[in-house]
Design a protein around this motif. Structure first.
Motif, PDB file in Angstrom:
ATOM      1  N   GLY A  83     -39.064  49.726 -32.338  1.00 49.84           N
ATOM      2  CA  GLY A  83     -38.813  51.145 -32.610  1.00 49.84           C
ATOM      3  C   GLY A  83     -39.872  51.748 -33.510  1.00 49.84           C
ATOM      4  O   GLY A  83     -40.246  52.915 -33.340  1.00 49.84           O
ATOM      5  N   GLY A  84     -40.365  50.968 -34.457  1.00 52.37           N
ATOM      6  CA  GLY A  84     -41.428  51.446 -35.329  1.00 52.37           C
ATOM      7  C   GLY A  84     -42.709  51.720 -34.563  1.00 52.37           C
ATOM      8  O   GLY A  84     -43.411  52.694 -34.844  1.00 52.37           O
ATOM      9  N   VAL A  85     -43.026  50.881 -33.586  1.00 56.40           N
ATOM     10  CA  VAL A  85     -44.209  51.099 -32.749  1.00 56.40           C
ATOM     11  C   VAL A  85     -44.062  52.422 -32.009  1.00 56.40           C
ATOM     12  O   VAL A  85     -44.966  53.258 -32.009  1.00 56.40           O
ATOM     13  CB  VAL A  85     -44.410  49.929 -31.754  1.00 56.40           C
ATOM     14  N   TYR A 111     -45.127  43.630 -28.752  1.00 50.76           N
ATOM     15  CA  TYR A 111     -44.999  44.959 -28.161  1.00 50.76           C
ATOM     16  C   TYR A 111     -46.080  45.812 -28.796  1.00 50.76           C
ATOM     17  O   TYR A 111     -46.187  45.859 -30.025  1.00 50.76           O
ATOM     18  CB  TYR A 111     -43.610  45.505 -28.495  1.00 50.76           C
ATOM     19  N   SER A 112     -46.916  46.458 -27.986  1.00 49.03           N
ATOM     20  CA  SER A 112     -47.990  47.249 -28.578  1.00 49.03           C
ATOM     21  C   SER A 112     -48.471  48.328 -27.623  1.00 49.03           C
ATOM     22  O   SER A 112     -48.233  48.274 -26.417  1.00 49.03           O
ATOM     23  CB  SER A 112     -49.174  46.360 -28.979  1.00 49.03           C
ATOM     24  N   VAL A 125     -51.076  49.904 -32.186  1.00 48.66           N
ATOM     25  CA  VAL A 125     -49.833  49.898 -32.955  1.00 48.66           C
ATOM     26  C   VAL A 125     -49.016  48.758 -32.364  1.00 48.66           C
ATOM     27  O   VAL A 125     -48.744  48.742 -31.152  1.00 48.66           O
ATOM     28  CB  VAL A 125     -49.081  51.239 -32.843  1.00 48.66           C
ATOM     29  N   ALA A 126     -48.665  47.774 -33.196  1.00 49.28           N
ATOM     30  CA  ALA A 126     -48.092  46.538 -32.663  1.00 49.28           C
ATOM     31  C   ALA A 126     -46.910  46.028 -33.469  1.00 49.28           C
ATOM     32  O   ALA A 126     -46.867  46.155 -34.692  1.00 49.28           O
ATOM     33  CB  ALA A 126     -49.167  45.454 -32.615  1.00 49.28           C
ATOM     34  N   TYR A 127     -45.995  45.433 -32.740  1.00 50.56           N
ATOM     35  CA  TYR A 127     -44.943  44.605 -33.315  1.00 50.56           C
ATOM     36  C   TYR A 127     -45.279  43.186 -32.889  1.00 50.56           C
ATOM     37  O   TYR A 127     -45.371  42.890 -31.696  1.00 50.56           O
ATOM     38  CB  TYR A 127     -43.569  45.016 -32.802  1.00 50.56           C
TER      39      TYR A 127
END
Length: 143
Positions: A83-85, A111-112, A125-127
């Motif tokens: 969700g932050g990504v 996830y990016s 932007v990555a998790y």
């Protein structure tokens, strides 16, 4: 020499447009600013992002490549969850960034996505759920 980076400098074509994107659009606060020349933004405890007018950069450092391809560097902003990504990608788009690769689940387990700033510099932007990603988020106070 210690293994350490304290400044990352991007030579930008239009400092005013870059300021609108990072400061006004994304809400990043300058730690130092010489109007029309350079903006420093603290991006870590001991790391600054320097946004330097290209002409001033070239006067001190030397000429830059002149082709219009993608700059051969990516910067990364890790988040503690998917969700932050998505939130950061939306913020970048709202600030005028170009989404060049929408966020998606990756084969490496994370996830990016990627966006470009006004000069085409790519931000990932990555998790990253792996041990190093978890460590980075802990060190950043986000886990």
């Amino acid at each position: 020499m210690d293994a350490r980076v304290t400044f990352v400098t991007l030579a930008v074509r239009d400092l005013a447009a870059t300021r609108r994107f990072y400061v006004e659009g994304l809400g990043w606060q300058p730690a130092f600013e010489a109007p029309g020349e350079v903006i420093f933004v603290r991006v870590g405890a001991a790391v600054m992002l320097s946004l330097w007018d290209r002409a001033a950069f070239e006067a001190e450092v030397g000429g830059t490549a002149s082709d219009r391809g993608i700059p051969p560097i990516t910067l990364a902003h890790n988040m503690p969850d998917v969700g932050g990504v998505d939130s950061v990608m939306a913020d970048a788009a709202a600030a005028g960034g170009e989404i060049v690769v929408p966020a998606a689940h990756r084969s490496w387990g994370g996830y990016s996505g990627y966006f470009a700033d006004p000069d085409g510099f790519r931000w990932e932007v990555a998790y990253n759920p792996g041990p190093l990603g978890v460590e980075l988020m802990r060190d950043a106070g986000l886990a």
